[in-house]
Write a protein that holds these residues in place. Structure first.
Motif, mmCIF file in Angstrom:
data_model
loop_
_atom_site.group_PDB
_atom_site.id
_atom_site.type_symbol
_atom_site.label_atom_id
_atom_site.label_comp_id
_atom_site.label_asym_id
_atom_site.label_seq_id
_atom_site.Cartn_x
_atom_site.Cartn_y
_atom_site.Cartn_z
ATOM 1 N N UNK A 1 0.811 -1.217 0.000
ATOM 2 C CA UNK A 1 0.000 0.000 0.000
ATOM 3 C C UNK A 1 0.851 1.277 0.000
ATOM 4 N N UNK A 2 2.142 1.174 -0.278
ATOM 5 C CA UNK A 2 2.999 2.362 -0.265
ATOM 6 C C UNK A 2 3.866 2.471 -1.522
ATOM 7 N N UNK A 3 4.206 3.705 -1.844
ATOM 8 C CA UNK A 3 5.181 4.002 -2.889
ATOM 9 C C UNK A 3 6.434 4.486 -2.165
ATOM 10 N N UNK A 4 7.552 3.785 -2.361
ATOM 11 C CA UNK A 4 8.788 4.134 -1.670
ATOM 12 C C UNK A 4 9.909 4.420 -2.657
ATOM 13 N N UNK A 5 10.683 5.440 -2.333
ATOM 14 C CA UNK A 5 11.840 5.808 -3.162
ATOM 15 C C UNK A 5 12.930 6.364 -2.253
#
Length: 228
Positions: A153-157
């Motif tokens: 459920x997350x967008x990580x960078x």
């Protein structure tokens, strides 16, 4: 006879309810498993980073290594000139509202100290906003992320430098909240190494718990099938 039928119906519906609850538990385990794998992958990459590009600057004029007194003195200057706002419980960086009706946009600022040395600054924005694309801003400034992944459920960078890791996280489960973190490279590497060690110890327990849930689910499924 009527009472017996009613009791059987109650037992049946209780079994069905428990079965559905167990199914949800298994799905939660699967979601947790995906997120754990993503975090492990990210932390493994952070430990191996050997960038030759030095960033030097983090958020505003804060710098890693400054003590809490120096942090507070600089913060007071920013509060006096209106760059930062402070309430009794939090420090925040206000963003300009594009229209009168807009909900106020801001970053809550949270420093992290280790042995009275600043090692990390967290910026938390509780709501996403179409006029504030923080990921786009970071990408335009620092280029393509070293790591960019949509996980569960997350967008990580994150962007990697010789002295700093800049992380970005957007959570779809929290009103699209956005988080930016500036971490001292040595601190984040130790943090990632500790996380991997801890996660390895917890992994076996998580697998065992998942197997127990699935076994319980199968037993309840058999009970429901035998009820007909």
């Amino acid at each position: 006879m009527k009472k017996i039928k009613i009791k059987k119906s109650i037992v049946f519906f209780l079994l069905v309810f428990t079965y559905i609850s167990c199914k949800k538990e298994v799905k939660n385990f699967e979601s947790d498993e995906v997120y754990v794998e993503c975090n492990s992958k990210k932390d493994s990459l952070i430990i191996k980073i050997e960038s030759k590009i030095k960033l030097n600057k983090i958020f505003l004029d804060y710098r890693f290594g400054m003590n809490s007194l120096e942090f507070d003195e600089l913060t007071l200057i920013y509060i006096q000139d209106g760059t930062l706002k402070k309430s009794t419980e939090s420090l925040w960086f206000p963003l300009v509202n594009k229209t009168v009706k807009d909900r106020k946009q801001y970053f809550e600022v949270t420093p992290v100290f280790e042995n009275d040395r600043l090692v990390e600054i967290n910026l938390d924005s509780p709501l996403s906003h179409p006029d504030y694309n923080h990921f786009g801003l970071l990408s335009s400034k620092y280029g393509k992320p070293y790591y960019d992944f949509n996980c569960s459920f997350v967008h990580e960078s994150f962007w990697a430098f010789q002295d700093v890791i800049i992380s970005y996280t957007e959570s779809n489960s929290e009103g699209n909240s956005q988080h930016i973190t500036y971490s001292d490279i040595n601190f984040i590497k130790r943090k990632s190494a500790n996380y991997l060690t801890k996660s390895l110890k917890e992994e076996q327990k998580r697998i065992e718990d998942e197997l127990k849930f699935k076994d319980s689910l199968n037993k309840k499924e058999n009970l429901i099938n035998n009820a007909f």
